[in-house]
Design a protein around this motif. Structure first.
Motif, short mmCIF file in Angstrom:
data_model
loop_
_atom_site.label_atom_id
_atom_site.label_comp_id
_atom_site.label_asym_id
_atom_site.label_seq_id
_atom_site.Cartn_x
_atom_site.Cartn_y
_atom_site.Cartn_z
N GLY A 80 2.14 -1.53 9.38
CA GLY A 80 0.85 -1.04 9.85
C GLY A 80 0.53 -1.50 11.25
O GLY A 80 0.09 -0.73 12.11
N SER A 139 6.56 4.86 10.76
CA SER A 139 5.97 3.84 11.62
C SER A 139 7.03 3.36 12.60
O SER A 139 8.23 3.48 12.34
CB SER A 139 5.47 2.66 10.79
OG SER A 139 6.56 1.95 10.22
N ARG A 284 -5.67 4.25 0.95
CA ARG A 284 -5.20 4.05 2.32
C ARG A 284 -4.48 5.30 2.77
O ARG A 284 -3.71 5.90 2.00
CB ARG A 284 -4.26 2.84 2.40
CG ARG A 284 -4.94 1.53 2.09
CD ARG A 284 -4.01 0.36 2.31
NE ARG A 284 -2.79 0.46 1.50
CZ ARG A 284 -1.88 -0.50 1.39
NH1 ARG A 284 -2.05 -1.64 2.04
NH2 ARG A 284 -0.82 -0.34 0.64
#
Length: 325
Positions: A80, A139, A284
């Motif tokens: 994250g 990511s 989330r």
């Protein structure tokens, strides 16, 4: 001969160090302590403090300790946060791996076990992930780990006819939990177990992010694997490389069936004796219903198995965290 463990003062790396020592493989820790803990390094294990970005330091460590190989655990592992810090992530994980490969080539070190991640898969569209499942990292962290795998592959091709051809494998972690040593615990502020433990120690109620997923109890299902089993797989991979035995380029260290967040919370209640009902927060963004991987290939080659029940995972993690108080 020895094995250099980069990131060997971290939660996972310190367990790998202990497993190597127990197997008689003479570990050496290389860690800059940016997230590692000096006290996690066992007494008597050589400790080189410094960055994997320092090629001279890495090469010197390889030569000084007559390294047989490297277990490369060091890296910036927060998926994250990597979205906000992509350049830092690439520097640590991509450039760091490149530097290690350069140092290995210069020092004539041929073996490397690379700590990769389930993040290379992103959000897979299959119920059970295998090694060949499409790689769609979501990511910079996941991308950096996939690039690391590519670099190992390409360097192995480039050195195939050299005096020291690179032999390698990548071990893809999922959710690593628990403890195999009461002096070592997970210090990450982003992982489920330490988040829950810290909430309980502070008198707060742990939270579940969403309970309306398409799973049996409505909460996310993930692979949770014990850190002791992860460490044992690294030792098996190192032994296989050092012996010149055949080895796959990558292995998924998955559970095969997974556990839901609610199952984890129920185990925490049973093990700690602290009765609580988790708060339910919003989902989330980007969290898939279920990500579970088979560990069949690793079971075949690396003696991979799930040796701990969910209660044992929680108990060992909780006891190690308590011992740090």
């Amino acid at each position: 001969m020895s094995w250099i463990v980069t990131g060997g003062a971290g939660y996972i790396g310190a367990h790998v160090v202990r497993a190597l020592a127990d197997a008689g493989l003479a570990p050496v820790v290389l860690d800059d302590l940016s997230s590692g803990v000096a006290s996690f390094v066992p007494e008597g294990v050589p400790f080189v403090q410094g960055s994997i970005l320092d090629r001279d330091l890495v090469e010197k460590a390889l030569r000084d300790h007559r390294a047989d190989g490297v277990i490369h655990v060091a890296g910036f592992k927060y998926a994250g946060v990597s979205v906000q810090r992509p350049l830092h992530t690439y520097a640590q994980n991509v450039e760091g791996t490149r530097v290690i490969l350069l140092a290995c080539e210069a020092a004539g070190v041929s073996n490397i076990v690379f700590s990769s991640s389930a993040a290379v898969f992103g959000t897979p569209d299959v119920p059970l992930v295998v090694e060949e499942t499409a790689k769609r990292p979501a990511s910079p962290y996941g991308e950096s780990k996939l690039i690391g795998e590519w670099m190992l592959r390409d360097q192995a091709i480039a050195t195939a006819e050299s005096e020291h051809p690179l032999r390698h494998t990548s071990l893809r972690y999922f959710n690593v939990v628990g403890s195999a040593d009461p002096t070592v615990y997970d210090v990450s502020p982003h992982n489920l177990f330490p988040i829950v433990f810290e909430a309980l120690l502070a008198g707060r109620t742990p939270r579940i992010n969403g309970d309306d997923y398409a799973t049996e109890d409505g909460t996310n299902v993930r692979d949770y694997v014990h850190v002791g089993d992860i460490a044992a797989a690294h030792v098996a991979a190192a032994k296989r490389l050092a012996a010149g035995e055949s080895i796959e380029p990558a292995y998924n260290l998955g559970s095969g069936d997974g556990l839901s967040v609610k199952q984890i919370m129920d185990a925490v209640v049973r093990v700690t004796g602290i009765d609580f009902t988790p708060e339910i927060g919003p989902r989330r963004a980007g969290d898939p219903d279920r990500i579970v991987a088979t560990g069949e290939l690793a079971a075949r080659d690396l003696d991979w198995k799930m040796r701990y029940s969910v209660d044992e995972m929680v108990r060992t993690g909780w006891e190690a965290r308590h011992a740090a108080e």
